[in-house]
Design a protein around this motif. Sequence first.
Motif, PDB file in Angstrom:
ATOM      1  N   SER A 100       0.829  -1.203   0.000  1.00 24.69           N
ATOM      2  CA  SER A 100       0.000   0.000   0.000  1.00 24.69           C
ATOM      3  C   SER A 100       0.866   1.256   0.000  1.00 24.69           C
ATOM      4  CB  SER A 100      -0.922   0.008   1.227  1.00 24.69           C
ATOM      5  OG  SER A 100      -1.779  -1.112   1.227  1.00 24.69           O
ATOM      6  N   ILE A 101       1.931   1.253   0.807  1.00 23.11           N
ATOM      7  CA  ILE A 101       2.838   2.395   0.830  1.00 23.11           C
ATOM      8  C   ILE A 101       3.457   2.610  -0.544  1.00 23.11           C
ATOM      9  CG2 ILE A 101       5.019   3.270   1.776  1.00 23.11           C
ATOM     10  CD1 ILE A 101       4.321   1.826   4.388  1.00 23.11           C
ATOM     11  N   ALA A 102       3.848   1.525  -1.192  1.00 22.43           N
ATOM     12  CA  ALA A 102       4.464   1.627  -2.521  1.00 22.43           C
ATOM     13  C   ALA A 102       3.511   2.262  -3.526  1.00 22.43           C
ATOM     14  CB  ALA A 102       4.899   0.243  -3.003  1.00 22.43           C
ATOM     15  N   VAL A 103       2.259   1.794  -3.539  1.00 26.86           N
ATOM     16  CA  VAL A 103       1.286   2.327  -4.493  1.00 26.86           C
ATOM     17  C   VAL A 103       0.990   3.793  -4.200  1.00 26.86           C
ATOM     18  CG1 VAL A 103      -1.045   2.099  -5.411  1.00 26.86           C
ATOM     19  CG2 VAL A 103       0.263   0.057  -4.857  1.00 26.86           C
ATOM     20  N   VAL A 104       0.862   4.139  -2.911  1.00 25.18           N
ATOM     21  CA  VAL A 104       0.593   5.528  -2.551  1.00 25.18           C
ATOM     22  C   VAL A 104       1.737   6.434  -3.013  1.00 25.18           C
ATOM     23  CG1 VAL A 104       0.384   7.123  -0.606  1.00 25.18           C
ATOM     24  CG2 VAL A 104      -0.936   4.997  -0.620  1.00 25.18           C
ATOM     25  N   ILE A 105       2.976   5.997  -2.834  1.00 26.20           N
ATOM     26  CA  ILE A 105       4.127   6.784  -3.306  1.00 26.20           C
ATOM     27  C   ILE A 105       4.029   7.011  -4.808  1.00 26.20           C
ATOM     28  CG2 ILE A 105       6.622   6.729  -3.685  1.00 26.20           C
ATOM     29  CD1 ILE A 105       6.897   5.312  -1.006  1.00 26.20           C
ATOM     30  N   GLY A 106       3.717   5.952  -5.549  1.00 26.36           N
ATOM     31  CA  GLY A 106       3.601   6.089  -6.996  1.00 26.36           C
ATOM     32  C   GLY A 106       2.502   7.045  -7.406  1.00 26.36           C
ATOM     33  N   LEU A 107       1.328   6.915  -6.771  1.00 22.94           N
ATOM     34  CA  LEU A 107       0.208   7.787  -7.125  1.00 22.94           C
ATOM     35  C   LEU A 107       0.497   9.242  -6.766  1.00 22.94           C
ATOM     36  CD1 LEU A 107      -2.926   5.642  -6.133  1.00 22.94           C
ATOM     37  CD2 LEU A 107      -1.644   5.689  -8.267  1.00 22.94           C
ATOM     38  N   VAL A 108       1.132   9.471  -5.626  1.00 22.15           N
ATOM     39  CA  VAL A 108       1.478  10.842  -5.227  1.00 22.15           C
ATOM     40  C   VAL A 108       2.470  11.449  -6.213  1.00 22.15           C
ATOM     41  CG1 VAL A 108       2.663  12.237  -3.480  1.00 22.15           C
ATOM     42  CG2 VAL A 108       0.970  10.537  -2.783  1.00 22.15           C
ATOM     43  N   VAL A 245       9.638   9.678 -13.486  1.00 23.88           N
ATOM     44  CA  VAL A 245       8.746   9.604 -12.320  1.00 23.88           C
ATOM     45  C   VAL A 245       8.693   8.180 -11.769  1.00 23.88           C
ATOM     46  CG1 VAL A 245       6.335   9.759 -11.589  1.00 23.88           C
ATOM     47  CG2 VAL A 245       7.343  11.594 -12.948  1.00 23.88           C
ATOM     48  N   ALA A 246       8.608   7.188 -12.646  1.00 20.12           N
ATOM     49  CA  ALA A 246       8.540   5.794 -12.195  1.00 20.12           C
ATOM     50  C   ALA A 246       9.801   5.394 -11.437  1.00 20.12           C
ATOM     51  CB  ALA A 246       8.315   4.866 -13.388  1.00 20.12           C
ATOM     52  N   VAL A 247      10.964   5.712 -12.003  1.00 27.98           N
ATOM     53  CA  VAL A 247      12.227   5.367 -11.340  1.00 27.98           C
ATOM     54  C   VAL A 247      12.386   6.150 -10.039  1.00 27.98           C
ATOM     55  CG1 VAL A 247      14.747   5.421 -11.561  1.00 27.98           C
ATOM     56  CG2 VAL A 247      13.345   4.695 -13.496  1.00 27.98           C
ATOM     57  N   GLY A 248      11.964   7.413 -10.042  1.00 25.68           N
ATOM     58  CA  GLY A 248      12.043   8.216  -8.825  1.00 25.68           C
ATOM     59  C   GLY A 248      11.195   7.645  -7.706  1.00 25.68           C
ATOM     60  N   ALA A 249       9.974   7.215  -8.035  1.00 27.61           N
ATOM     61  CA  ALA A 249       9.098   6.617  -7.028  1.00 27.61           C
ATOM     62  C   ALA A 249       9.690   5.321  -6.482  1.00 27.61           C
ATOM     63  CB  ALA A 249       7.714   6.360  -7.625  1.00 27.61           C
ATOM     64  N   MET A 250      10.263   4.510  -7.370  1.00 29.38           N
ATOM     65  CA  MET A 250      10.898   3.266  -6.920  1.00 29.38           C
ATOM     66  C   MET A 250      12.100   3.559  -6.027  1.00 29.38           C
ATOM     67  SD  MET A 250      10.788   0.899 -10.350  1.00 29.38           S
ATOM     68  CE  MET A 250       9.318   0.809 -11.383  1.00 29.38           C
ATOM     69  N   ALA A 251      12.868   4.600  -6.367  1.00 27.18           N
ATOM     70  CA  ALA A 251      14.034   4.957  -5.561  1.00 27.18           C
ATOM     71  C   ALA A 251      13.618   5.391  -4.160  1.00 27.18           C
ATOM     72  CB  ALA A 251      14.829   6.073  -6.248  1.00 27.18           C
ATOM     73  N   ILE A 252      12.522   6.146  -4.049  1.00 28.59           N
ATOM     74  CA  ILE A 252      12.024   6.567  -2.739  1.00 28.59           C
ATOM     75  C   ILE A 252      11.651   5.346  -1.904  1.00 28.59           C
ATOM     76  CG2 ILE A 252      10.113   7.712  -1.547  1.00 28.59           C
ATOM     77  CD1 ILE A 252      10.099   9.783  -3.801  1.00 28.59           C
ATOM     78  N   HIS A 253      10.967   4.398  -2.521  1.00 26.85           N
ATOM     79  CA  HIS A 253      10.558   3.201  -1.786  1.00 26.85           C
ATOM     80  C   HIS A 253      11.776   2.369  -1.384  1.00 26.85           C
ATOM     81  CE1 HIS A 253       7.262   0.688  -0.435  1.00 26.85           C
ATOM     82  NE2 HIS A 253       7.873  -0.374  -0.924  1.00 26.85           N
TER      83      HIS A 253
END
Length: 441
Positions: A100-108, A245-253
């Motif tokens: 859920s945290i991963a998906v929320v990061i991506g959507l944000v 954006v996709a790589v950035g979201a993955m890096a945050i997670h």
Amino acid sequence: MTKTKKGGLPLHWLMLIGFVVGLAGGLAVNMLVGPETPWVVWVTSNITGPAGQIFLRLLFMLVIPLLFSALVVGVAEMGDLKSLGRAGIKTLLLTIVVSSIAVVIGLVMVNLFRPGDGVDPALAQQLLAQGAEGAGNIVENAPESVQLGQFFLDLIPSNVFTAAADNQILPVMVFALMFGIGLVMAKSPNTDKLQTVIEGILEVTMTLINLVIKLAPYAIACLMFNLAALFGWDLLVRLAAYVGVAVGAMAIHMFIVYPAVVWFGAGMSPVKFFRGIREPMVVAFSTASSNATLPVALRAADEQLGLPRKIARFVLTVGATANQNGTALFEGVTVLFLAQFFGIDLTITQQLVVMLVCILGGIGTAGVPAGSLPVVAMILVMVGVPAEGIGLILGVDRFLDMCRTTLNVTGDLVLATVVSRGEVEDPVVEDDPRPTVAAVA
């Protein structure tokens, strides 16, 4: 590495070639003759368009049996929950929370940076109208505000076959989860046979999907030709923003969420953790397959992290199918990006539905290269995005697949590390078959 034939190029290289050929041809048409030229309209309507649609329809055809069988098998494999006790419950809860945290990061991230904005609205609406026919949209008429009572009521299908026929994928997933739980609770020789049958359905479905994916290079070329001919250079700009954006979201997670979970949940230094899992991370990135990385991950959990074997084997084996944070994040980012690209403004309710489907889709996604494509294609149809839009991301999917697989495998090891906290290692038996690692390969 997957190849189309003995001695041939790997499939991901053929997909990249198809992407480049289709993109170059479409850009040439866009700049030199224009997309409204009669012969271009004929080619896109009678050759490249139908060819791409055949590929997409083959994916759609296999989505329901894939998700149902994968979800049921994924839950049924947690049959050791009774013997593992709190370890099994912790595994299930952590899978849901971290996904859920991963998906929320991506959507944000997608809502914040909006990588799909900036395309000519007229062109977007033109392709949107072309792809709207036959789309089974379960949320296209969603209300502007969230009506939680009705939303949760709609999760329970009154007739699962009708829900499947209407492409109501979320109720089908809920039924599959309940079916899997029932399969675990009603453990008997008969249910063991039924589980074997469902595992057989999953194997057959995966075999057929692998055959369909081999058509991807040709489908990508056709889909990209159509899109590039219509949108021109705007396509490349938006695609680069999407990858960023996709790589950035993955890096945050990867570098914020995972270290925090390891530090607070397992009491282990994130530096020690990442140092111990370097090998499975490299294998995951190079193979883009959670299943192929499983033996290496098991060895790292045992030798580098010192986790109890029983816990590590259970969590990592189940996690290779059920705990795919990177895949869930990728699916959410991709759907919202394509919705922005085609000028579709998703409501809060629709984004909530996307998030839930992505979380459950992470459980029902095959741990093989390009295993998430059928799920992405189905979610696109659900929210009214033209299915042709998947051609936009297929050309860069291999790189993103490598990134999200690394996130998936790391997430499995994070989960195993947290669940192992407080657990006692089993006594080592002299003839304990260490080949368990090899046997899983």
